[in-house]
Motif scaffolding. Structure first.
Motif, short mmCIF file in Angstrom:
data_model
loop_
_atom_site.label_atom_id
_atom_site.label_comp_id
_atom_site.label_asym_id
_atom_site.label_seq_id
_atom_site.Cartn_x
_atom_site.Cartn_y
_atom_site.Cartn_z
N GLU A 23 0.69 -1.28 0.09
CA GLU A 23 -0.02 -0.11 0.13
C GLU A 23 0.95 1.26 -0.07
N ILE A 24 2.06 1.17 0.85
CA ILE A 24 3.00 2.37 0.65
C ILE A 24 3.37 2.48 -0.52
N ALA A 25 4.07 1.54 -1.08
CA ALA A 25 4.60 1.45 -2.48
C ALA A 25 3.83 2.00 -3.57
N GLY A 26 2.45 1.60 -3.47
CA GLY A 26 1.55 2.29 -4.44
C GLY A 26 1.23 3.75 -4.20
N ARG A 27 1.30 4.25 -3.01
CA ARG A 27 0.99 5.56 -2.54
C ARG A 27 2.17 6.42 -3.04
N VAL A 28 3.34 6.12 -3.01
CA VAL A 28 4.55 6.84 -3.33
C VAL A 28 5.23 6.45 -4.49
N SER A 29 4.65 5.61 -5.19
CA SER A 29 5.27 5.17 -6.60
C SER A 29 6.49 4.47 -6.69
N THR A 30 6.58 3.62 -5.90
CA THR A 30 7.92 2.89 -5.75
C THR A 30 7.52 1.29 -5.71
N SER A 31 8.54 0.40 -5.26
CA SER A 31 8.08 -1.16 -5.17
C SER A 31 8.21 -1.65 -3.98
N ARG A 32 7.69 -2.70 -3.79
CA ARG A 32 7.36 -3.18 -2.24
C ARG A 32 8.78 -3.61 -1.90
N GLU A 33 9.83 -3.98 -2.60
CA GLU A 33 11.16 -4.17 -2.24
C GLU A 33 11.62 -2.83 -1.50
N THR A 34 11.56 -1.75 -2.22
CA THR A 34 11.95 -0.57 -1.85
C THR A 34 11.53 -0.13 -0.63
N VAL A 35 10.14 -0.39 -0.29
CA VAL A 35 9.59 0.20 1.14
C VAL A 35 10.25 -0.89 2.08
N ALA A 36 10.19 -2.20 1.84
CA ALA A 36 10.87 -3.04 2.80
C ALA A 36 12.15 -2.79 3.26
N ARG A 37 13.03 -2.22 2.26
CA ARG A 37 14.34 -2.14 2.49
C ARG A 37 14.47 -0.67 3.13
N VAL A 38 13.57 0.15 3.01
CA VAL A 38 13.72 1.54 3.83
C VAL A 38 13.20 1.25 5.35
N MET A 39 12.15 0.35 5.14
CA MET A 39 11.61 0.11 6.67
C MET A 39 12.57 -0.56 7.46
N GLY A 40 13.25 -1.74 7.00
CA GLY A 40 14.27 -2.32 7.62
C GLY A 40 15.23 -1.40 8.38
N SER A 41 15.74 -0.37 7.34
CA SER A 41 16.92 0.64 7.62
C SER A 41 16.38 1.51 8.91
N LEU A 42 15.33 1.96 8.90
CA LEU A 42 14.68 2.95 9.75
C LEU A 42 14.37 2.04 11.12
N GLY A 43 14.22 0.86 11.15
CA GLY A 43 14.03 -0.01 12.23
C GLY A 43 15.58 -0.19 12.98
N ARG A 44 16.69 -0.54 12.02
CA ARG A 44 18.02 -0.49 12.53
C ARG A 44 18.40 0.61 13.22
N LYS A 45 17.81 1.97 12.75
CA LYS A 45 18.49 3.08 13.22
C LYS A 45 17.42 3.41 14.48
N GLY A 46 16.41 2.60 14.93
CA GLY A 46 15.87 3.02 15.85
C GLY A 46 14.80 3.95 15.68
N LEU A 47 14.57 4.18 14.32
CA LEU A 47 13.41 5.33 14.16
C LEU A 47 12.15 4.83 14.34
N VAL A 48 12.01 3.61 13.90
CA VAL A 48 10.60 2.97 13.99
C VAL A 48 10.92 1.50 14.51
N ASN A 49 9.72 1.04 15.18
CA ASN A 49 9.75 -0.45 15.74
C ASN A 49 8.34 -0.79 15.84
N LYS A 50 8.06 -2.21 15.67
CA LYS A 50 6.83 -2.94 15.56
C LYS A 50 6.42 -3.13 16.86
N VAL A 51 5.26 -2.88 17.24
CA VAL A 51 4.82 -3.21 18.63
C VAL A 51 3.44 -3.88 18.44
#
Length: 226
Positions: A177-205
């Motif tokens: 859904e994010i990929a469709g909204r920002v005109s990119t691929s799911r793989e790109t979204v997954a990669r960015v989310m993983g990076s944000l998680g490693r930096k402590g900027l986001v985390n799943k609860v």
């Protein structure tokens, strides 16, 4: 039965006015995944969302699905065609089981003319759509794919942040859904989310995606752009 008072464009109407609007609508239920509006269709009905959630999408020439917006209870879709009589410009699907109140173009016009505050609320909603579309155009024109993903998460977090500057996006945003909204691929979204998680900027609860410090996410995006 869900009351019409939940609908944003009807905000401010008293019970007598809402009863009048009720006489002009037809209620209908859509199952999750059902298509409510087809692109280029000639229908011009307005759908007032009483419960559930819908997704507005369009398609590129290559067939890629582009998510324009998700709208929950209280929103409305279809008003553009009701106003100008042109074919539908996008496709609308029910994300969840969704109940709507349907106004024909003639009844929509009657309601707007009978209750001026509704007309003003419709204008405000159209202004919001224009601003959102303008922001998306600027993002696509000026930001790379990674930055667009971060910007989307940041804006969602800004809308629900608490007094401490933290936010929880619930449910967890779906990568496709994010990929469709920002005109990119799911793989790109997954990669960015993983990076944000490693930096402590986001985390799943348990109840969603936690953004501990929205301001820090804003700073990260600003640094990425520059």
């Amino acid at each position: 039965m869900v009351k019409l008072s939940v609908v944003g464009i009807l905000a401010g109407l008293d019970e007598e006015a809402l009863t009048d609007v009720e006489r002009h609508i037809n209620r209908k239920n859509f199952s999750a995944g059902a298509q409510m509006i087809e692109p280029e269709a000639d229908s011009s009905d307005v759908y007032l969302i009483l419960s559930g959630r819908v997704r507005i999408v369009n398609y590129s020439l290559s067939g890629r699905e582009i998510t324009l917006e998700e709208i929950g209870a209280g929103g409305c879709v279809g008003q553009l065609s009701a106003i100008d009589g042109q074919p539908r410009s996008a496709c609308v699907f029910a994300v969840d089981d969704t109940e709507v109140a349907i106004l024909s173009p003639a009844n929509f016009e009657t309601v707007v003319k009978s209750h001026p505050s509704v007309g003003w609320n419709v204008i405000r909603e159209l202004a919001r759509i224009v601003r959102t579309s303008t922001r998306r155009i600027v993002d696509v024109s000026t930001l790379g794919a990674n930055e667009r993903v971060v910007a989307e998460i940041m804006r969602r977090a800004q809308q629900v942040s608490d007094d401490t500057g933290a936010a929880v996006l619930s449910p967890v945003p779906v990568h496709s859904e994010i990929a469709g909204r920002v005109s990119t691929s799911r793989e790109t979204v997954a990669r960015v989310m993983g990076s944000l998680g490693r930096k402590g900027l986001v985390n799943k609860v348990d109840n969603g995606l936690h953004v501990p410090d929205v301001r820090r996410l804003e700073e990260f995006l600003s640094e990425s752009i520059h």
